[in-house]
Motif scaffolding. Structure first.
Motif, PDB file in Angstrom:
ATOM      1  N   ARG A 187       0.829  -1.207   0.000  1.00  0.00           N
ATOM      2  CA  ARG A 187       0.000   0.000   0.000  1.00  0.00           C
ATOM      3  C   ARG A 187       0.859   1.252   0.000  1.00  0.00           C
ATOM      4  O   ARG A 187       0.566   2.228  -0.704  1.00  0.00           O
ATOM      5  CB  ARG A 187      -0.943  -0.009   1.202  1.00  0.00           C
ATOM      6  CG  ARG A 187      -2.101  -1.002   1.079  1.00  0.00           C
ATOM      7  CD  ARG A 187      -3.147  -0.730   2.160  1.00  0.00           C
ATOM      8  NE  ARG A 187      -2.644  -1.073   3.486  1.00  0.00           N
ATOM      9  CZ  ARG A 187      -2.786  -2.268   4.062  1.00  0.00           C
ATOM     10  NH1 ARG A 187      -3.433  -3.234   3.434  1.00  0.00           N
ATOM     11  NH2 ARG A 187      -2.328  -2.500   5.279  1.00  0.00           N
ATOM     12  N   GLU A 188       1.935   1.252   0.801  1.00  0.00           N
ATOM     13  CA  GLU A 188       2.821   2.406   0.834  1.00  0.00           C
ATOM     14  C   GLU A 188       3.535   2.598  -0.504  1.00  0.00           C
ATOM     15  O   GLU A 188       3.745   3.738  -0.956  1.00  0.00           O
ATOM     16  CB  GLU A 188       3.842   2.230   1.961  1.00  0.00           C
ATOM     17  CG  GLU A 188       4.828   3.367   2.120  1.00  0.00           C
ATOM     18  CD  GLU A 188       4.175   4.685   2.480  1.00  0.00           C
ATOM     19  OE1 GLU A 188       4.815   5.738   2.279  1.00  0.00           O
ATOM     20  OE2 GLU A 188       3.025   4.672   2.970  1.00  0.00           O
ATOM     21  N   ALA A 189       3.891   1.503  -1.151  1.00  0.00           N
ATOM     22  CA  ALA A 189       4.546   1.604  -2.462  1.00  0.00           C
ATOM     23  C   ALA A 189       3.606   2.235  -3.492  1.00  0.00           C
ATOM     24  O   ALA A 189       4.002   3.116  -4.265  1.00  0.00           O
ATOM     25  CB  ALA A 189       4.998   0.220  -2.920  1.00  0.00           C
ATOM     26  N   VAL A 190       2.340   1.799  -3.473  1.00  0.00           N
ATOM     27  CA  VAL A 190       1.364   2.356  -4.418  1.00  0.00           C
ATOM     28  C   VAL A 190       1.141   3.839  -4.128  1.00  0.00           C
ATOM     29  O   VAL A 190       1.018   4.667  -5.045  1.00  0.00           O
ATOM     30  CB  VAL A 190       0.034   1.571  -4.345  1.00  0.00           C
ATOM     31  CG1 VAL A 190      -1.045   2.264  -5.159  1.00  0.00           C
ATOM     32  CG2 VAL A 190       0.248   0.150  -4.850  1.00  0.00           C
ATOM     33  N   ARG A 191       1.081   4.215  -2.849  1.00  0.00           N
ATOM     34  CA  ARG A 191       0.882   5.626  -2.502  1.00  0.00           C
ATOM     35  C   ARG A 191       2.028   6.484  -3.008  1.00  0.00           C
ATOM     36  O   ARG A 191       1.816   7.581  -3.547  1.00  0.00           O
ATOM     37  CB  ARG A 191       0.751   5.745  -0.976  1.00  0.00           C
ATOM     38  CG  ARG A 191       0.367   7.133  -0.485  1.00  0.00           C
ATOM     39  CD  ARG A 191       0.386   7.194   1.028  1.00  0.00           C
ATOM     40  NE  ARG A 191       1.757   7.096   1.519  1.00  0.00           N
ATOM     41  CZ  ARG A 191       2.617   8.151   1.570  1.00  0.00           C
ATOM     42  NH1 ARG A 191       2.230   9.353   1.167  1.00  0.00           N
ATOM     43  NH2 ARG A 191       3.829   7.984   2.037  1.00  0.00           N
ATOM     44  N   ARG A 192       3.257   6.002  -2.846  1.00  0.00           N
ATOM     45  CA  ARG A 192       4.418   6.774  -3.303  1.00  0.00           C
ATOM     46  C   ARG A 192       4.454   6.895  -4.820  1.00  0.00           C
ATOM     47  O   ARG A 192       4.813   7.945  -5.359  1.00  0.00           O
ATOM     48  CB  ARG A 192       5.696   6.116  -2.802  1.00  0.00           C
ATOM     49  CG  ARG A 192       5.864   6.205  -1.284  1.00  0.00           C
ATOM     50  CD  ARG A 192       7.209   5.652  -0.855  1.00  0.00           C
ATOM     51  NE  ARG A 192       7.388   5.743   0.595  1.00  0.00           N
ATOM     52  CZ  ARG A 192       8.520   5.432   1.225  1.00  0.00           C
ATOM     53  NH1 ARG A 192       9.580   4.975   0.536  1.00  0.00           N
ATOM     54  NH2 ARG A 192       8.604   5.546   2.548  1.00  0.00           N
ATOM     55  N   LEU A 193       4.088   5.825  -5.505  1.00  0.00           N
ATOM     56  CA  LEU A 193       4.064   5.882  -6.971  1.00  0.00           C
ATOM     57  C   LEU A 193       3.001   6.858  -7.468  1.00  0.00           C
ATOM     58  O   LEU A 193       3.202   7.555  -8.480  1.00  0.00           O
ATOM     59  CB  LEU A 193       3.812   4.484  -7.540  1.00  0.00           C
ATOM     60  CG  LEU A 193       4.965   3.474  -7.383  1.00  0.00           C
ATOM     61  CD1 LEU A 193       4.530   2.098  -7.861  1.00  0.00           C
ATOM     62  CD2 LEU A 193       6.204   3.926  -8.138  1.00  0.00           C
ATOM     63  N   LYS A 194       1.884   6.937  -6.770  1.00  0.00           N
ATOM     64  CA  LYS A 194       0.850   7.900  -7.146  1.00  0.00           C
ATOM     65  C   LYS A 194       1.328   9.331  -6.931  1.00  0.00           C
ATOM     66  O   LYS A 194       1.044  10.227  -7.735  1.00  0.00           O
ATOM     67  CB  LYS A 194      -0.426   7.645  -6.338  1.00  0.00           C
ATOM     68  CG  LYS A 194      -1.249   6.471  -6.832  1.00  0.00           C
ATOM     69  CD  LYS A 194      -2.527   6.349  -6.034  1.00  0.00           C
ATOM     70  CE  LYS A 194      -3.379   5.199  -6.555  1.00  0.00           C
ATOM     71  NZ  LYS A 194      -4.658   5.055  -5.784  1.00  0.00           N
TER      72      LYS A 194
END
Length: 210
Positions: A187-194
């Motif tokens: 989830r944190e990886a997806v947030r950073r990519l966004k």
């Protein structure tokens, strides 16, 4: 008396008869004072002389034309560069680039450790089922999808998942934790990519114009 007169007449007529025969015969074509070679040479106005002159002129013109064409060809060969086919040149360049990429990849794989090599093999073997990708695309678009589009979307999905996994591993390392990865890391990886704009925002926002 008659016999004497006849003898004188015959004697007077005898030297004249050969000359008359010579003048009237075919052998008298040679005129007095002219050599046999001169008599054998054709006259300027005769048909044979005209035909020979035309033939010689034609041979001379053809030789001049051939020499001129040869000179023009040499000039073009010296002045112009050989023509290169753009499609062929582009294909050769692409083939050369592909060979360079393959060589670099072989060098990189040969330097992998055993763990890295195992991970790379798993990555190469992993793939999304094409039937599921096709069903999902048809449900979204509402129309039939060709097999080539399904293959392309399957590859893009695999690259996207790889990017998310790399970012999740970085998050796990920064948090001081060790794999295996957990949902919080994903989830944190997806947030950073966004935040970096690498993933499109799927939430619909209604824009109000005042």
């Amino acid at each position: 008396m008659e016999s004497e007169e006849e003898a004188e007449f015959q004697a007077a007529a005898a030297p004249a008869s050969p000359a008359g025969e010579a003048e009237s015969g075919p052998s008298t074509a040679v005129k007095a004072g002219a050599s046999p070679e001169a008599a054998a040479r054709p006259e300027p106005g005769s048909g044979e002389a005209a035909a020979a002159g035309e033939k010689e002129a034609g041979v001379r013109e053809s030789a001049e034309a051939m020499s001129g064409a040869g000179e023009e060809g040499e000039a073009e060969a010296q002045g112009k560069k050989p023509r290169v086919d753009p499609a062929r040149d582009k294909k050769e360049k692409k083939q050369k680039v592909d060979e360079d990429e393959i060589q670099k990849m072989q060098i990189l794989v040969s330097s992998f450790s055993e763990e890295q090599l195992n991970r790379y093999e798993m990555y190469r073997r992993s793939a999304f089922p094409k039937a599921a990708i096709k069903r999902l695309m048809q449900s979204i678009t509402g129309c039939s999808v060709s097999q080539n589009v399904v293959i392309a979307m399957s590859g893009i999905s695999k690259v996207f998942v790889g990017e998310v996994m790399e970012e999740a591993l970085d998050v796990c390392e920064k948090w001081g934790e060790t794999p295996p990865l957990q949902p919080k890391h994903m989830r944190e990886a997806v947030r950073r990519l966004k935040l970096r704009g690498q993933i499109a925002n799927t939430k619909y926002k209604k824009v109000l114009f005042h």
